[in-house]
Scaffold this motif. Structure first.
Motif, mmCIF file in Angstrom:
data_model
loop_
_atom_site.group_PDB
_atom_site.id
_atom_site.type_symbol
_atom_site.label_atom_id
_atom_site.label_comp_id
_atom_site.label_asym_id
_atom_site.label_seq_id
_atom_site.Cartn_x
_atom_site.Cartn_y
_atom_site.Cartn_z
ATOM 1 N N ASP A 14 34.169 34.052 54.179
ATOM 2 C CA ASP A 14 34.445 35.431 54.584
ATOM 3 C C ASP A 14 34.562 36.288 53.338
ATOM 4 N N CYS A 15 33.866 37.423 53.326
ATOM 5 C CA CYS A 15 33.857 38.300 52.160
ATOM 6 C C CYS A 15 34.800 39.481 52.367
ATOM 7 N N ILE A 16 35.774 39.607 51.491
ATOM 8 C CA ILE A 16 36.708 40.733 51.498
ATOM 9 C C ILE A 16 36.165 41.736 50.492
ATOM 10 N N ILE A 17 35.568 42.821 50.991
ATOM 11 C CA ILE A 17 34.818 43.752 50.151
ATOM 12 C C ILE A 17 35.641 45.008 49.929
ATOM 13 N N VAL A 93 36.697 29.858 53.706
ATOM 14 C CA VAL A 93 36.940 30.107 52.292
ATOM 15 C C VAL A 93 36.673 31.589 52.036
ATOM 16 N N ALA A 94 37.704 32.300 51.600
ATOM 17 C CA ALA A 94 37.598 33.743 51.407
ATOM 18 C C ALA A 94 37.127 34.063 49.994
ATOM 19 N N TYR A 95 36.299 35.095 49.902
ATOM 20 C CA TYR A 95 35.806 35.607 48.628
ATOM 21 C C TYR A 95 36.135 37.089 48.521
ATOM 22 N N VAL A 133 43.142 39.561 53.829
ATOM 23 C CA VAL A 133 43.112 40.839 53.117
ATOM 24 C C VAL A 133 44.391 41.035 52.311
ATOM 25 N N THR A 134 45.535 40.729 52.908
ATOM 26 C CA THR A 134 46.815 40.864 52.214
ATOM 27 C C THR A 134 46.866 39.954 50.991
ATOM 28 N N THR A 135 46.417 38.716 51.152
ATOM 29 C CA THR A 135 46.385 37.776 50.038
ATOM 30 C C THR A 135 45.453 38.271 48.938
ATOM 31 N N ALA A 136 44.309 38.808 49.336
ATOM 32 C CA ALA A 136 43.335 39.307 48.363
ATOM 33 C C ALA A 136 43.880 40.500 47.594
ATOM 34 N N LEU A 137 44.573 41.403 48.291
ATOM 35 C CA LEU A 137 45.121 42.591 47.641
ATOM 36 C C LEU A 137 46.201 42.210 46.635
#
Length: 236
Positions: A14-17, A93-95, A133-137
């Protein structure tokens, strides 16, 4: 030959753009095209193919949506709750991708019904995508304090006020203009251009561009733009 008595699992990416429009951070979402949760808002994702590595799959998914190649794309982490997908056991797996909204706006594939949302107005997301998204931020906040990755969100030419807005927006803090400018120029990352941006004042502000050689060679030795005190405020 196969391992006996072992469960077969699906693996997805999954891509977090993330993007930045000059004033606010935004997240690119799509409307899911199949059940379950059809037409609900989702991150752009897909299953890993037999011949692909995780990185290859993430690059393919990102390219399908945005038409982009060779952009900042980094693996975040795996999300593996057994019931995260109601259909089958899927490990995702998030990117994280960072792109310049204005430069690539026209390349986004309309077939996915993609839309940019500001970070404080996100719709309800499917599955565990909001957690991603929260983890990515949070991870972006940590990395941006140590390395100059936020330059990936900017156009080729930008002003110092625009860059300060970029950092203040990520951390939701106000920075001292003099200290920020002093730290920034001391890195030797920037090249001053002859042109000025006069969109916000008659005097205008000089444009700067990133010195790619210094950026690549000194990425790991970057002088922090964000102080420890600023980071402590975030953790309180």
């Amino acid at each position: 030959m196969k391992y006996s008595n072992q469960l077969r699992l699906l693996v997805a990416v999954d891509c977090i753009i993330f993007g930045f429009d000059g004033e606010q951070y935004k997240l690119l979402l799509i409307q899911r095209g199949f059940a379950p949760e059809k037409e609900k808002w989702s991150l752009m994702g897909g299953f890993v193919r037999a011949e692909e590595t995780l990185d290859m799959a993430a690059e393919r998914v990102l390219n399908q949506l945005t038409g982009l190649k060779d952009v900042y794309l980094e693996q975040l982490q795996a999300f593996s709750e057994p019931d995260r997908d109601p259909i089958e056991r899927v490990i995702a797996v998030a990117y994280v991708a960072l792109i310049d909204i204005k430069k690539y706006q026209q390349q986004i594939d309309d077939s996915f019904h993609a839309q940019w949302f500001t970070m404080n107005e996100l719709p309800q997301l499917i599955f565990d995508h909001r957690e991603m998204v929260t983890t990515a931020l949070n991870n972006l906040r940590y990395k941006a304090a140590l390395h100059p990755i936020l330059f990936e969100l900017l156009p080729e030419k930008f002003t110092l006020p625009q860059l300060q807005t970029l950092y203040e927006g990520l951390y939701d803090i106000k920075m001292d203009k003099r200290n920020f400018t002093r730290k920034l120029l001391s890195t030797n990352l920037l090249k001053k251009e002859k042109e000025k941006d006069k969109s916000s004042s008659k005097k205008g502000a000089f444009y700067y561009s990133l010195d790619e050689t210094v950026y690549k060679n000194n990425f790991e030795n970057f002088l922090n733009f964000v102080s420890k005190n600023d980071l402590n405020v975030l953790n309180e």
